[in-house]
Design a protein around this motif. Structure first.
Motif, mmCIF file in Angstrom:
data_model
loop_
_atom_site.group_PDB
_atom_site.id
_atom_site.type_symbol
_atom_site.label_atom_id
_atom_site.label_comp_id
_atom_site.label_asym_id
_atom_site.label_seq_id
_atom_site.Cartn_x
_atom_site.Cartn_y
_atom_site.Cartn_z
ATOM 1 N N LEU A 91 0.830 -1.212 0.000
ATOM 2 C CA LEU A 91 0.000 0.000 0.000
ATOM 3 C C LEU A 91 0.861 1.258 0.000
ATOM 4 O O LEU A 91 0.537 2.240 -0.674
ATOM 5 N N LEU A 92 1.946 1.224 0.767
ATOM 6 C CA LEU A 92 2.860 2.372 0.809
ATOM 7 C C LEU A 92 3.408 2.664 -0.581
ATOM 8 O O LEU A 92 3.427 3.820 -1.026
ATOM 9 N N GLY A 93 3.839 1.631 -1.283
ATOM 10 C CA GLY A 93 4.363 1.807 -2.637
ATOM 11 C C GLY A 93 3.334 2.378 -3.587
ATOM 12 O O GLY A 93 3.617 3.291 -4.369
ATOM 13 N N LYS A 94 2.108 1.864 -3.523
ATOM 14 C CA LYS A 94 1.066 2.328 -4.437
ATOM 15 C C LYS A 94 0.646 3.762 -4.143
ATOM 16 O O LYS A 94 0.396 4.543 -5.062
ATOM 17 N N THR A 95 0.569 4.141 -2.871
ATOM 18 C CA THR A 95 0.162 5.510 -2.548
ATOM 19 C C THR A 95 1.254 6.509 -2.887
ATOM 20 O O THR A 95 0.965 7.648 -3.232
#
Length: 153
Positions: A91-95
């Protein structure tokens, strides 16, 4: 599986394109759980963010428990969401790379545990919202016309 919905963020589906949804647990105090069971929560303007490899939920309002004493909770405190570490890192990467947001869609109890349905979402532009409203109105008119037509038969 017994699922009891506490609150939903209906506005989120109008303001964002929902790309993916995730389920996360919430770390709560005793009075927060009692207040949630009474249905006293609000997801308006709330969002989630990854900080220090932890998923945090901001601006979720849980009303103070009426029978709570001096150990009652603060209504808009930051709450920790519980997910697996590799899911949080994904999720961190996508955001970060795509400029997506984490928006809570609903809070519910599943088998006695409080859960949040999180959405990986992209904000809609004004013209997208107008287009959605026009489609909704057109669909409503078509349904109404079909219903009127069926009455004549």
């Amino acid at each position: 599986m017994a699922v009891k919905t506490v609150t939903e963020n209906r506005k989120a589906r109008h303001e964002y394109h929902i790309l993916e949804t995730y389920e996360a647990g919430i770390a709560l105090t005793g009075t927060e759980v009692k207040s949630l069971r009474a249905g006293k929560a609000n997801l308006q303007d709330s969002y989630a963010r990854v900080e220090n490899a932890e998923l945090m939920l901001y601006n979720m309002h849980i009303s103070p428990y009426e029978q709570g004493n001096r150990f009652n909770h603060e209504p808009k405190r930051t709450r920790r969401l519980l997910m697996h570490k590799q899911e949080i890192m994904r999720l961190l990467g996508k955001t970060r790379e795509k400029g997506l947001s984490l928006i809570p869609l609903k809070v519910y109890f599943k088998n006695g545990l409080a859960k949040v349905e999180l959405a990986l979402a992209k904000g809609k532009k004004l013209y997208d919202r107008r287009e959605d409203a026009a489609e909704r109105d057109a669909r409503r008119e078509m349904d109404r016309a079909v219903k009127e037509r069926m009455k004549t038969y």
